[in-house]
Design an enzyme around this catalytic site. Sequence first.
Site, PDB file in Angstrom:
ATOM      1  N   CYS A 130       0.821  -1.228   0.000  1.00  0.00           N
ATOM      2  CA  CYS A 130       0.000   0.000   0.000  1.00  0.00           C
ATOM      3  C   CYS A 130       0.850   1.272   0.000  1.00  0.00           C
ATOM      4  CB  CYS A 130      -0.944  -0.012   1.199  1.00  0.00           C
ATOM      5  SG  CYS A 130      -0.282  -0.778   2.672  1.00  0.00           S
ATOM      6  N   HIS A 242      -3.046   6.180   4.615  1.00  0.00           N
ATOM      7  CA  HIS A 242      -1.599   6.233   4.848  1.00  0.00           C
ATOM      8  C   HIS A 242      -1.080   7.603   4.408  1.00  0.00           C
ATOM      9  CE1 HIS A 242      -1.648   2.093   5.791  1.00  0.00           C
ATOM     10  NE2 HIS A 242      -0.879   1.590   4.847  1.00  0.00           N
TER      11      HIS A 242
HETATM   12  N1  LIG Z   1      -4.834  -3.608   4.127  1.00  0.00           N
HETATM   13  C1  LIG Z   1      -4.046  -3.031   3.248  1.00  0.00           C
HETATM   14  O1  LIG Z   1      -3.853  -1.795   3.221  1.00  0.00           O
HETATM   15  C2  LIG Z   1      -3.346  -3.863   2.232  1.00  0.00           C
HETATM   16  C3  LIG Z   1      -2.668  -3.242   1.193  1.00  0.00           C
HETATM   17  C4  LIG Z   1      -2.023  -4.007   0.230  1.00  0.00           C
HETATM   18  C5  LIG Z   1      -2.056  -5.389   0.344  1.00  0.00           C
HETATM   19  N2  LIG Z   1      -2.725  -5.968   1.391  1.00  0.00           N
HETATM   20  C6  LIG Z   1      -2.736  -7.427   1.451  1.00  0.00           C
HETATM   21  O2  LIG Z   1      -4.063  -7.896   1.237  1.00  0.00           O
HETATM   22  C7  LIG Z   1      -4.261  -9.118   1.951  1.00  0.00           C
HETATM   23  C8  LIG Z   1      -5.501  -9.026   2.818  1.00  0.00           C
HETATM   24  O3  LIG Z   1      -5.380  -7.961   3.727  1.00  0.00           O
HETATM   25  P1  LIG Z   1      -6.600  -7.470   4.632  1.00  0.00           P
HETATM   26  O4  LIG Z   1      -6.142  -6.196   5.214  1.00  0.00           O
HETATM   27  O5  LIG Z   1      -7.885  -7.499   3.881  1.00  0.00           O
HETATM   28  O6  LIG Z   1      -6.637  -8.633   5.764  1.00  0.00           O
HETATM   29  P2  LIG Z   1      -7.843  -9.048   6.722  1.00  0.00           P
HETATM   30  O7  LIG Z   1      -8.777  -7.919   6.958  1.00  0.00           O
HETATM   31  O8  LIG Z   1      -7.197  -9.690   7.907  1.00  0.00           O
HETATM   32  O9  LIG Z   1      -8.634 -10.182   5.881  1.00  0.00           O
HETATM   33  C9  LIG Z   1      -8.048 -11.421   5.563  1.00  0.00           C
HETATM   34  C10 LIG Z   1      -8.973 -12.192   4.626  1.00  0.00           C
HETATM   35  O10 LIG Z   1      -8.330 -13.412   4.254  1.00  0.00           O
HETATM   36  C11 LIG Z   1      -9.204 -14.491   4.500  1.00  0.00           C
HETATM   37  N3  LIG Z   1      -8.465 -15.713   4.817  1.00  0.00           N
HETATM   38  C12 LIG Z   1      -7.594 -15.920   5.816  1.00  0.00           C
HETATM   39  N4  LIG Z   1      -7.137 -17.200   5.799  1.00  0.00           N
HETATM   40  C13 LIG Z   1      -7.753 -17.804   4.755  1.00  0.00           C
HETATM   41  C14 LIG Z   1      -7.721 -19.129   4.233  1.00  0.00           C
HETATM   42  N5  LIG Z   1      -6.944 -20.074   4.756  1.00  0.00           N
HETATM   43  N6  LIG Z   1      -8.480 -19.408   3.146  1.00  0.00           N
HETATM   44  C15 LIG Z   1      -9.257 -18.452   2.594  1.00  0.00           C
HETATM   45  N7  LIG Z   1      -9.340 -17.178   3.056  1.00  0.00           N
HETATM   46  C16 LIG Z   1      -8.599 -16.869   4.127  1.00  0.00           C
HETATM   47  C17 LIG Z   1     -10.027 -14.036   5.674  1.00  0.00           C
HETATM   48  O11 LIG Z   1     -11.188 -14.817   5.766  1.00  0.00           O
HETATM   49  P3  LIG Z   1     -11.885 -15.098   7.198  1.00  0.00           P
HETATM   50  O12 LIG Z   1     -12.719 -13.876   7.489  1.00  0.00           O
HETATM   51  O13 LIG Z   1     -12.718 -16.300   6.880  1.00  0.00           O
HETATM   52  O14 LIG Z   1     -10.812 -15.335   8.191  1.00  0.00           O
HETATM   53  C18 LIG Z   1     -10.297 -12.582   5.257  1.00  0.00           C
HETATM   54  O15 LIG Z   1     -11.325 -12.549   4.290  1.00  0.00           O
HETATM   55  C19 LIG Z   1      -2.962  -9.371   2.698  1.00  0.00           C
HETATM   56  O16 LIG Z   1      -2.163 -10.217   1.923  1.00  0.00           O
HETATM   57  C20 LIG Z   1      -2.341  -8.009   2.785  1.00  0.00           C
HETATM   58  O17 LIG Z   1      -0.947  -8.065   2.910  1.00  0.00           O
HETATM   59  C21 LIG Z   1      -3.376  -5.251   2.322  1.00  0.00           C
END
Ligand SMILES: NC(=O)c1ccc[n+]([C@@H]2O[C@H](COP(=O)([O-])OP(=O)(O)OC[C@H]3O[C@@H](n4cnc5c(N)ncnc54)[C@H](OP(=O)(O)O)[C@@H]3O)[C@@H](O)[C@H]2O)c1
Length: 343
Positions: A130, A242
């Site tokens: 991000c 951010h």
């Molecule tokens: N947040 C940011 O600003 C940002 C920016 C760039 C990239 N990212 C990347 O985007 C990704 C997600 O981030 P987030 O902030 O959305 O995280 P988050 O809010 O913690 O959400 C994680 C998601 O992944 C799912 N998940 C976890 N384990 C899983 C499994 N074994 N099989 C299928 N689904 C699974 C979760 O489902 P459940 O609800 O069922 O647990 C939830 O839908 C990460 O890789 C992060 O590094 C985030």
Amino acid sequence: MGYSVAIVGATGNVGREMLNILAERSFPGVDVAALASRRSQGAEVSYGDRILKVKALEHHDFSGVDICLMSAGSAVSKEWSPRIAAAGAVVIDNSSCWRYDADVPLIVPEVNADAVAGFRKRGIIANPNCSTAQLVVALKPLHDRARIKRVVVATYQSVSGAGKEAMDELFAQTKAVFQIDEIVPKKFPKRIAFNLIPQIDVFMEDGYTKEEWKMVVETKKILDPKIKLTATCVRVPVFIGHSEAVNIEFEQPIGADEARDILHNAPGCVVIDRPEPGGYVTPYESVGEDATYISRIREDATVENGLAMWVVSDNLRKGAALNTVQIAETLINRGLIKPRKAA
Ligand SMILES: NC(=O)c1ccc[n+]([C@@H]2O[C@H](COP(=O)([O-])OP(=O)(O)OC[C@H]3O[C@@H](n4cnc5c(N)ncnc54)[C@H](OP(=O)(O)O)[C@@H]3O)[C@@H](O)[C@H]2O)c1
């Protein structure tokens, strides 16, 4: 004819925002599957004015899926992105797992859209970190004009960048401060409420953190390998948005007024820059917006051809979900993919 789209991580911060953005932009999706872990099977998520039932990733049949937006962390991406690509879908991956693979394009459409054509090698396209996404959107137009030599950046990153549990932790700790309850950090290494933490991700051997390393490597891959960059990444008690204090050294002279004009006309950028109280953008104002906001543009007299500026964006949108959807739109607009069901 629309595309069949699957979102893996649809219950997460980024996945929910992907659903919002697909609906807002009237993305040509004929069907959208919301997938997450088994824990969320049967849960409901909004997609425009529709409600989708969440399915478990391992039970989904990807054979008819055209585009898979992956946002469930690196471990899930490592195992599933190649499997889903092998089933014939193009995977646009939000995790850091595939970003540094030479056969996977790392794309910010305003900066290096042409590189998207490289997706055929693995069937995977990576979305950057991000903090990198918003930074390169602001750097690219200035680099085109005056060639950037070196960037020094300090980030002020919101807790949503660490997922939904991290947002809950800031909320719970803030409440605990007012109720004089005990605070026990879980997601973050120290208390985040009414504090800030100069560590994002793990430490590397050279003393930098992995988040700082990612900004260096990703800026080189997306924008120009010759650019030198050093970063200090800091987590701050802000829910979404951010911010970055950026200092840039150029090869050629460029003044603050010219930089303001260039950024004013640059894709994805909005300049709000008046030297008066409130004449700049704060992270709170960036929430729900698509733009990368640039404020406080000024000449840095301590170096030759130096500029300083303040860059703010919604990390869940340009830093993640929006950029992912823009990559999918780029593939479609350039005729690089066609709906398989129509074929
Ligand atoms: N947040 C940011 O600003 C940002 C920016 C760039 C990239 N990212 C990347 O985007 C990704 C997600 O981030 P987030 O902030 O959305 O995280 P988050 O809010 O913690 O959400 C994680 C998601 O992944 C799912 N998940 C976890 N384990 C899983 C499994 N074994 N099989 C299928 N689904 C699974 C979760 O489902 P459940 O609800 O069922 O647990 C939830 O839908 C990460 O890789 C992060 O590094 C985030």
